[in-house]
Design a protein around this motif. Structure first.
Motif, short mmCIF file in Angstrom:
data_model
loop_
_atom_site.label_atom_id
_atom_site.label_comp_id
_atom_site.label_asym_id
_atom_site.label_seq_id
_atom_site.Cartn_x
_atom_site.Cartn_y
_atom_site.Cartn_z
N VAL A 261 0.83 -1.22 0.00
CA VAL A 261 0.00 0.00 0.00
C VAL A 261 0.85 1.26 0.00
O VAL A 261 0.39 2.33 -0.41
CB VAL A 261 -0.97 0.04 1.20
CG1 VAL A 261 -1.96 -1.10 1.11
CG2 VAL A 261 -0.24 -0.01 2.53
N LEU A 262 2.10 1.14 0.42
CA LEU A 262 2.99 2.30 0.48
C LEU A 262 3.16 2.94 -0.90
O LEU A 262 3.31 4.17 -1.01
CB LEU A 262 4.35 1.88 1.04
CG LEU A 262 5.24 2.95 1.69
CD1 LEU A 262 4.52 3.63 2.85
CD2 LEU A 262 6.55 2.33 2.16
N ARG A 263 3.10 2.13 -1.92
CA ARG A 263 3.29 2.65 -3.28
C ARG A 263 2.16 3.60 -3.69
O ARG A 263 2.31 4.36 -4.66
CB ARG A 263 3.40 1.50 -4.28
CG ARG A 263 2.12 0.70 -4.49
CD ARG A 263 2.38 -0.43 -5.48
NE ARG A 263 1.17 -1.13 -5.89
CZ ARG A 263 0.68 -2.19 -5.26
NH1 ARG A 263 1.30 -2.67 -4.17
NH2 ARG A 263 -0.42 -2.78 -5.70
N SER A 279 11.49 -6.23 5.43
CA SER A 279 11.51 -4.99 4.68
C SER A 279 12.18 -5.29 3.35
O SER A 279 13.14 -6.08 3.28
CB SER A 279 12.28 -3.90 5.41
OG SER A 279 12.57 -2.82 4.53
N ALA A 280 11.71 -4.65 2.31
CA ALA A 280 12.36 -4.81 1.00
C ALA A 280 13.77 -4.24 1.01
O ALA A 280 14.55 -4.50 0.10
CB ALA A 280 11.52 -4.13 -0.09
N GLU A 281 14.10 -3.47 2.06
CA GLU A 281 15.42 -2.86 2.17
C GLU A 281 16.44 -3.72 2.92
O GLU A 281 17.57 -3.29 3.13
CB GLU A 281 15.29 -1.50 2.87
CG GLU A 281 14.49 -0.47 2.08
CD GLU A 281 15.18 -0.09 0.78
OE1 GLU A 281 16.27 0.53 0.84
OE2 GLU A 281 14.65 -0.42 -0.29
N ILE A 363 12.85 -2.62 13.02
CA ILE A 363 12.21 -1.32 13.17
C ILE A 363 12.52 -0.54 11.90
O ILE A 363 13.69 -0.43 11.50
CB ILE A 363 12.72 -0.57 14.42
CG1 ILE A 363 12.55 -1.44 15.68
CG2 ILE A 363 11.99 0.75 14.58
CD1 ILE A 363 11.12 -1.80 16.01
N ARG A 364 11.48 0.01 11.27
CA ARG A 364 11.63 0.61 9.94
C ARG A 364 11.08 2.04 9.97
O ARG A 364 10.22 2.37 10.77
CB ARG A 364 10.87 -0.21 8.91
CG ARG A 364 11.07 -1.70 9.08
CD ARG A 364 10.13 -2.54 8.26
NE ARG A 364 8.75 -2.15 8.35
CZ ARG A 364 7.78 -2.63 7.56
NH1 ARG A 364 8.08 -3.52 6.63
NH2 ARG A 364 6.53 -2.24 7.69
N LEU A 373 8.64 5.42 -2.07
CA LEU A 373 8.67 5.29 -0.62
C LEU A 373 9.14 3.89 -0.24
O LEU A 373 8.72 2.90 -0.82
CB LEU A 373 7.28 5.54 -0.03
CG LEU A 373 6.72 6.95 -0.22
CD1 LEU A 373 5.32 7.04 0.38
CD2 LEU A 373 7.63 8.01 0.41
N VAL A 374 10.02 3.82 0.76
CA VAL A 374 10.56 2.54 1.23
C VAL A 374 10.54 2.51 2.76
O VAL A 374 10.50 3.55 3.42
CB VAL A 374 12.01 2.30 0.74
CG1 VAL A 374 12.07 2.28 -0.78
CG2 VAL A 374 12.97 3.34 1.31
N ASN A 375 10.55 1.29 3.30
CA ASN A 375 10.67 1.09 4.75
C ASN A 375 12.13 0.80 5.09
O ASN A 375 12.57 -0.35 5.07
CB ASN A 375 9.77 -0.07 5.20
CG ASN A 375 8.31 0.30 5.26
OD1 ASN A 375 7.95 1.32 5.84
ND2 ASN A 375 7.46 -0.52 4.66
#
Length: 413
Positions: A261-263, A279-281, A363-364, A373-375
């Motif tokens: 949903v962040l997208r 997280s994708a990061e 924690i993101r 946007l990224v976490n």
């Protein structure tokens, strides 16, 4: 010793007479894998990502795990618990699946618990239902994601110790997942010395959050968001429209600001802190490959729901490799999967004796990177179990987390 034709025929005949599976023949057939997900309703954005990521995992391995081809069968519950049970039954009795990944929602897993036991269905779950790996552990159920509260308890620790919050509200969908998540957060936060002074539980399908935003106290440090699917996005958009950003600091549970949903969000999400097992990061080679391929196919980053099936598929592959593809031996499968240690997109995964994952919780913080946007991971709690820092035997003496436990002692009118 090799099996000659006579011994092969004798073995097959004996198998037919005893009713036992003839493993030689069985292992030449594909593994029949079921995915129980949600493709319609408020949870659909995540449920669709579950299917996309699982299909990607199988495609990357030429639809072969543990030396056997894999056939995938997909069921859609619509997010309705009773329908999830019916769809799982269809997957087992019509499609003859041997192992299932899913379901998505806590209430769905609880509704299907008795059938999973009855069918002895090998289940790698995404659903966070606490008691299925706690007071009433299901012997056919293993979870590589987390319980409802497994990420919210570390976040409570972070809110109190790092963000220095002391007075908070919690709001979540009025479903078991929301109740369990908020209960774990409240317990840890209040045992550290903080106070949860307000709790709000809107219906899962509420069309508008105006009533709940009008009720939200502003003499607090923060509000914990325990939403699933697209509800976190919907709530935050109205939160900003009501002018609450800057007055109250929102923090989120593991699905409140999922990448799915962040997208669709803008600057209103920047700076919000959340906790999740993914997280994708995350900086590991498996995750980098997963994210890159997912972005090529779908144009956005994978999040909780996509990573859930990608992680469970890795657990399934490691288990099948260890038992040489013999998914027909259910006891061996369950013994092996619960003893497995495997590196995944979320980091290292292993299981406790109840069948629940022990792994990192991140924690993101929402930031902008390359125009999206990224976490971003800002802190890691390593090797977190479903019991947090409590002793399992002491934890299990209490009732399951719910709207009623732990009791809310600091609510204000």
């Amino acid at each position: 010793m090799s099996m000659n034709r006579r011994r092969f025929v004798q073995a097959a005949g004996a198998s037919a007479l005893t009713g036992l599976p003839f493993i030689g023949k069985a292992q030449s057939n594909p593994v029949r894998l079921g995915l129980m997900t949600v493709k319609t309703g408020p949870l659909a954005s995540g449920g669709i990502d579950m299917e996309r990521a699982l299909v990607q995992y199988l495609k990357e391995r030429n639809h072969t795990l543990g030396g056997r081809k894999v056939e995938l069968f997909v069921g859609d519950s619509g997010g309705v618990p009773a329908q999830a049970r019916t769809k799982i039954q269809e997957l087992v009795e019509r499609d003859r699946i041997q192992v299932m990944i899913g379901p998505l929602a806590t209430a769905e897993a609880l509704a299907a618990d008795d059938y999973i036991r009855q069918a002895q269905l090998l289940t790698l779950s995404v659903a966070a239902a606490e008691d299925m790996t706690q007071r009433k552990p299901n012997p056919w159920f293993t979870r590589g994601t987390s319980t409802s509260s497994q990420c919210s308890m570390p976040l409570a620790d972070y809110c109190y110790k790092t963000l220095k919050m002391r007075r908070m509200a919690v709001i979540a969908d009025d479903i078991a997942y929301g109740h369990e998540m908020c209960a774990g957060f409240m317990r840890v936060f209040e045992e550290l010395g903080g106070k949860v002074v307000q709790r709000l539980f809107p219906p899962l399908t509420v069309p508008d959050y105006g009533t709940y935003l009008a009720q939200l106290k502003t003499n607090i440090d923060g509000v914990f968001l325990g939403f699933a699917g697209s509800n976190g996005f919907r709530y935050l958009r109205q939160f900003n429209e009501y002018g609450l950003r800057g007055k109250v600091t929102p923090v989120g549970g593991m699905t409140a600001l999922d990448e799915a949903v962040l997208r669709n969000m803008g600057d209103e999400a920047l700076g919000i802190v959340t906790s999740c097992w993914y997280s994708a990061e995350i900086e590991n080679a498996i995750n980098k490959r997963f994210v890159a391929n997912f972005r090529v196919d779908w144009g956005y980053d994978p999040g909780f729901y996509a990573a859930a099936t990608y992680t469970e598929a890795a657990v399934l592959e490691a288990t099948l490799n260890a038992i040489k593809g013999n998914v027909e031996d259910k006891q061996a499968f369950m013994k092996t999967v619960r003893g497995i240690k495997v590196d995944t997109c979320r980091g290292p995964v292993q299981f406790d004796r109840y069948g629940n994952v022990v792994g990192n919780i991140y924690i993101r913080k929402v930031e902008r990177k390359d125009g999206r946007l990224v976490n971003r991971v800002i802190q890691t709690y390593p090797n977190v179990s479903q019991f947090w820092t409590y002793k399992p035997e002491e934890f299990l003496k209490n009732p399951v987390y719910s709207r009623d436990f732990p009791p809310a002692k600091n609510l204000e009118p």
